[in-house]
Design a protein around this motif. Structure first.
Motif, PDB file in Angstrom:
ATOM      1  N   TYR A  34       0.764  -1.082   0.059  1.00  0.00           N
ATOM      2  CA  TYR A  34      -0.061   0.036   0.040  1.00  0.00           C
ATOM      3  C   TYR A  34       1.118   1.319   0.023  1.00  0.00           C
ATOM      4  O   TYR A  34       2.053   1.232   0.472  1.00  0.00           O
ATOM      5  CB  TYR A  34      -0.810  -0.177   1.347  1.00  0.00           C
ATOM      6  CG  TYR A  34      -1.919  -0.938   1.429  1.00  0.00           C
ATOM      7  CD1 TYR A  34      -1.948  -1.806   2.395  1.00  0.00           C
ATOM      8  CD2 TYR A  34      -2.642  -1.543   0.359  1.00  0.00           C
ATOM      9  CE1 TYR A  34      -2.943  -2.865   2.649  1.00  0.00           C
ATOM     10  CE2 TYR A  34      -3.417  -2.400   0.311  1.00  0.00           C
ATOM     11  CZ  TYR A  34      -3.563  -3.284   1.629  1.00  0.00           C
ATOM     12  OH  TYR A  34      -4.666  -4.255   1.745  1.00  0.00           O
ATOM     13  N   ILE A  35       0.419   2.310  -0.693  1.00  0.00           N
ATOM     14  CA  ILE A  35       1.060   3.708  -0.619  1.00  0.00           C
ATOM     15  C   ILE A  35       0.492   4.354   0.176  1.00  0.00           C
ATOM     16  O   ILE A  35       0.615   5.661   0.411  1.00  0.00           O
ATOM     17  CB  ILE A  35       1.166   4.335  -1.907  1.00  0.00           C
ATOM     18  CG1 ILE A  35      -0.137   4.422  -2.676  1.00  0.00           C
ATOM     19  CG2 ILE A  35       2.193   3.068  -2.791  1.00  0.00           C
ATOM     20  CD1 ILE A  35       0.217   5.265  -3.844  1.00  0.00           C
ATOM     21  N   GLN A  36      -1.016   4.225   0.774  1.00  0.00           N
ATOM     22  CA  GLN A  36      -1.691   5.048   1.567  1.00  0.00           C
ATOM     23  C   GLN A  36      -2.429   4.303   2.628  1.00  0.00           C
ATOM     24  O   GLN A  36      -3.068   3.198   2.429  1.00  0.00           O
ATOM     25  CB  GLN A  36      -2.860   5.843   0.788  1.00  0.00           C
ATOM     26  CG  GLN A  36      -3.792   6.699   1.446  1.00  0.00           C
ATOM     27  CD  GLN A  36      -3.195   8.004   2.025  1.00  0.00           C
ATOM     28  OE1 GLN A  36      -2.568   8.688   1.200  1.00  0.00           O
ATOM     29  NE2 GLN A  36      -3.172   8.064   3.272  1.00  0.00           N
ATOM     30  N   ASP A  37      -2.375   4.770   3.879  1.00  0.00           N
ATOM     31  CA  ASP A  37      -2.986   4.373   4.820  1.00  0.00           C
ATOM     32  C   ASP A  37      -4.365   5.119   5.061  1.00  0.00           C
ATOM     33  O   ASP A  37      -4.639   6.299   5.139  1.00  0.00           O
ATOM     34  CB  ASP A  37      -2.483   4.690   6.420  1.00  0.00           C
ATOM     35  CG  ASP A  37      -3.074   4.111   7.541  1.00  0.00           C
ATOM     36  OD1 ASP A  37      -4.255   3.956   7.570  1.00  0.00           O
ATOM     37  OD2 ASP A  37      -2.545   3.819   8.542  1.00  0.00           O
ATOM     38  N   TYR A  38      -5.486   4.159   4.509  1.00  0.00           N
ATOM     39  CA  TYR A  38      -6.808   4.780   4.116  1.00  0.00           C
ATOM     40  C   TYR A  38      -7.444   5.220   5.372  1.00  0.00           C
ATOM     41  O   TYR A  38      -8.386   6.126   5.562  1.00  0.00           O
ATOM     42  CB  TYR A  38      -7.592   4.003   3.307  1.00  0.00           C
ATOM     43  CG  TYR A  38      -7.176   3.827   1.745  1.00  0.00           C
ATOM     44  CD1 TYR A  38      -7.447   4.985   0.730  1.00  0.00           C
ATOM     45  CD2 TYR A  38      -6.326   2.840   1.419  1.00  0.00           C
ATOM     46  CE1 TYR A  38      -7.086   4.974  -0.333  1.00  0.00           C
ATOM     47  CE2 TYR A  38      -5.769   2.799   0.197  1.00  0.00           C
ATOM     48  CZ  TYR A  38      -6.150   4.032  -0.714  1.00  0.00           C
ATOM     49  OH  TYR A  38      -5.821   3.987  -1.958  1.00  0.00           O
ATOM     50  N   THR A  39      -7.115   4.547   6.502  1.00  0.00           N
ATOM     51  CA  THR A  39      -7.775   4.896   7.801  1.00  0.00           C
ATOM     52  C   THR A  39      -7.311   6.525   8.320  1.00  0.00           C
ATOM     53  O   THR A  39      -8.115   7.339   8.724  1.00  0.00           O
ATOM     54  CB  THR A  39      -7.352   4.235   8.922  1.00  0.00           C
ATOM     55  OG1 THR A  39      -8.018   2.601   8.619  1.00  0.00           O
ATOM     56  CG2 THR A  39      -8.081   4.489  10.077  1.00  0.00           C
ATOM     57  N   VAL A  40      -6.153   6.790   8.013  1.00  0.00           N
ATOM     58  CA  VAL A  40      -5.696   8.065   8.200  1.00  0.00           C
ATOM     59  C   VAL A  40      -6.171   8.989   7.218  1.00  0.00           C
ATOM     60  O   VAL A  40      -6.653  10.117   7.788  1.00  0.00           O
ATOM     61  CB  VAL A  40      -4.063   8.105   8.007  1.00  0.00           C
ATOM     62  CG1 VAL A  40      -3.397   9.551   8.139  1.00  0.00           C
ATOM     63  CG2 VAL A  40      -3.549   7.051   9.109  1.00  0.00           C
ATOM     64  N   LEU A  41      -6.275   8.676   6.069  1.00  0.00           N
ATOM     65  CA  LEU A  41      -7.043   9.496   4.999  1.00  0.00           C
ATOM     66  C   LEU A  41      -8.368   9.850   5.420  1.00  0.00           C
ATOM     67  O   LEU A  41      -8.780  10.930   5.284  1.00  0.00           O
ATOM     68  CB  LEU A  41      -6.812   8.830   3.852  1.00  0.00           C
ATOM     69  CG  LEU A  41      -7.523   9.635   2.411  1.00  0.00           C
ATOM     70  CD1 LEU A  41      -6.535  10.535   2.132  1.00  0.00           C
ATOM     71  CD2 LEU A  41      -7.662   8.697   1.263  1.00  0.00           C
ATOM     72  N   PHE A  42      -9.130   8.999   5.820  1.00  0.00           N
ATOM     73  CA  PHE A  42     -10.672   9.222   6.262  1.00  0.00           C
ATOM     74  C   PHE A  42     -10.550  10.064   7.419  1.00  0.00           C
ATOM     75  O   PHE A  42     -11.474  10.886   7.804  1.00  0.00           O
ATOM     76  CB  PHE A  42     -11.410   7.724   6.510  1.00  0.00           C
ATOM     77  CG  PHE A  42     -12.576   7.896   6.478  1.00  0.00           C
ATOM     78  CD1 PHE A  42     -13.572   8.204   5.339  1.00  0.00           C
ATOM     79  CD2 PHE A  42     -13.206   7.975   7.870  1.00  0.00           C
ATOM     80  CE1 PHE A  42     -14.785   8.376   5.423  1.00  0.00           C
ATOM     81  CE2 PHE A  42     -14.669   8.266   7.907  1.00  0.00           C
ATOM     82  CZ  PHE A  42     -15.329   8.430   6.955  1.00  0.00           C
ATOM     83  N   ASP A  43      -9.719   9.772   8.477  1.00  0.00           N
ATOM     84  CA  ASP A  43      -9.844  10.663   9.802  1.00  0.00           C
ATOM     85  C   ASP A  43      -9.446  12.097   9.311  1.00  0.00           C
ATOM     86  O   ASP A  43     -10.004  12.917   9.832  1.00  0.00           O
ATOM     87  CB  ASP A  43      -8.584  10.234  10.622  1.00  0.00           C
ATOM     88  CG  ASP A  43      -8.985   8.638  11.228  1.00  0.00           C
ATOM     89  OD1 ASP A  43     -10.101   8.183  11.313  1.00  0.00           O
ATOM     90  OD2 ASP A  43      -8.002   8.144  11.995  1.00  0.00           O
ATOM     91  N   GLY A  44      -8.261  12.180   8.236  1.00  0.00           N
ATOM     92  CA  GLY A  44      -8.549  13.648   7.907  1.00  0.00           C
ATOM     93  C   GLY A  44      -9.647  14.347   7.314  1.00  0.00           C
ATOM     94  O   GLY A  44      -9.746  15.452   7.546  1.00  0.00           O
ATOM     95  N   ALA A  45     -10.464  13.242   6.533  1.00  0.00           N
ATOM     96  CA  ALA A  45     -11.576  13.957   5.942  1.00  0.00           C
ATOM     97  C   ALA A  45     -12.733  14.407   7.026  1.00  0.00           C
ATOM     98  O   ALA A  45     -13.370  15.160   7.141  1.00  0.00           O
ATOM     99  CB  ALA A  45     -12.488  12.756   5.206  1.00  0.00           C
ATOM    100  N   VAL A  46     -12.607  13.332   8.197  1.00  0.00           N
ATOM    101  CA  VAL A  46     -13.328  13.692   9.063  1.00  0.00           C
ATOM    102  C   VAL A  46     -13.040  15.003   9.991  1.00  0.00           C
ATOM    103  O   VAL A  46     -14.171  15.841  10.269  1.00  0.00           O
ATOM    104  CB  VAL A  46     -13.514  12.526  10.385  1.00  0.00           C
ATOM    105  CG1 VAL A  46     -14.181  13.088  11.620  1.00  0.00           C
ATOM    106  CG2 VAL A  46     -14.247  11.272   9.652  1.00  0.00           C
ATOM    107  N   ALA A  47     -11.842  15.134  10.208  1.00  0.00           N
ATOM    108  CA  ALA A  47     -11.407  16.383  10.779  1.00  0.00           C
ATOM    109  C   ALA A  47     -11.849  17.548   9.953  1.00  0.00           C
ATOM    110  O   ALA A  47     -11.945  18.464  10.696  1.00  0.00           O
ATOM    111  CB  ALA A  47      -9.853  16.174  10.907  1.00  0.00           C
TER     112      ALA A  47
END
Length: 326
Positions: A286-299
């Protein structure tokens, strides 16, 4: 345009004052749009924009077919729609009431208005056919889009092309004497994916010559395509595949020509997580931690709902390389 913006801001400020001063009581309906249009002598589009801004400030909620109502802030949680939810482990603030929405529920234009019932929307990797829906919601409902760049909207995205560039550049730097080949599944000459584009960028900046091998779908034709590769003594092959589907053919090709892994041939794709001693070049799943990505969207959406978001409206979350199962 500047005068219209000033008018819109003054009306929004006046409506907000009426809400905060109790002229419009919590739970009560705002006057109909036609009345507000007449009172302020503006077009409907301006009133729509003002009400959209009041939604962003978490002061009102629109209910399709009923009107726009002042929120009871003590008892009304944020209602948030998550469109196109994936397998991501979601984490939401306790003050949110979250509902998943499938893209299939928004196929008809008449369906788009159901999103107006929400205080905010998070789009998870929306398909291009959803872009008109996102444009429809613009200035009406706060929304955040992951993995897309859309003018005028808040995006939480990632640079896939740059990540593939860095992964490929590591391989090139480790094997300076190798002959480099990209095993491409598509038949088009130009790069058709982030993987291909990142690979080509890396070769160009490293000033390395590369060749593209177009790989057929069937197994035997794949072998035939690999048979055309030049085998030169002391010049190992570095094969980078755009898909795991070419792996079996490469293994058979290496066995037929008695090529040693890590010496005569180095192979990897962007999907496997097998150890380095098998392929000769460390690979990354993987090149992206999608949980981190989604947490960023929530923030980002939380900041919008609380009225805290200012300045630059596009956020880039850097790719996080991590090994794991595909």
């Amino acid at each position: 345009m500047a005068m219209q913006d000033t008018r819109y801001r003054k009306i929004t400020f006046e409506l907000e004052n009426r809400i905060r001063s109790g002229i419009y009581q919590p739970g009560s309906a705002l006057p109909p749009r036609v009345e507000l249009m007449a009172e302020f002598s503006v077009a409907r589009a301006t009133i729509d924009r003002c009400i959209g801004e009041l939604r962003r400030r978490n002061l009102v909620v629109s209910r399709h077919g009923s009107g726009t109502f002042v929120k009871d802030e003590l008892h009304h949680p944020y209602r948030v729609a998550v469109v196109n939810p994936h397998y991501i482990k979601y984490r939401f603030p306790d003050s949110w009431e979250v509902k998943p929405v499938r893209q299939s529920m928004l196929q008809r234009k008449s369906d788009w208005s159901l999103l107006l019932d929400f205080d905010g929307v998070i789009w998870v990797q929306p398909d291009q056919e959803m872009f008109p829906v996102i444009e429809f919601l613009h200035d009406q409902v706060p929304q955040v889009i992951t993995n897309r760049t859309l003018p005028g909207e808040v995006c939480v995205s990632t640079d896939h092309r740059g990540a593939y560039y860095r992964i490929t550049r590591e391989r090139l730097d480790r094997l300076p004497e190798s002959s480099v080949f990209l095993l491409q599944s598509s038949s088009v000459a130009a790069p058709s994916s982030y993987r291909e584009a990142g690979f080509i960028d890396a070769c160009r900046t490293a000033k390395r010559f590369y060749e593209i091998v177009h790989m057929p779908e069937e197994f035997e034709p794949k072998i035939a395509a690999l048979e055309k590769l030049p085998l030169k003594s002391g010049e190992p092959l570095l094969l980078v595949s755009t898909t795991i589907a070419n792996t079996g053919a490469v293994m058979c090709f290496a066995r037929q020509h008695d090529l040693k892994w890590g010496k005569d041939i180095f192979y990897s794709d962007f999907d496997n997580d097998l150890p380095e001693h098998v392929w000769g070049v460390k690979v990354t799943s993987y090149i992206q931690d999608y949980t981190v990505l989604f947490d960023g969207a929530v923030a980002e959406l939380e900041s919008l709902l609380e009225g805290k978001l200012g300045g630059e409206r596009h956020t880039l979350i850097e790719p996080r390389r991590c090994n794991g199962n595909t």
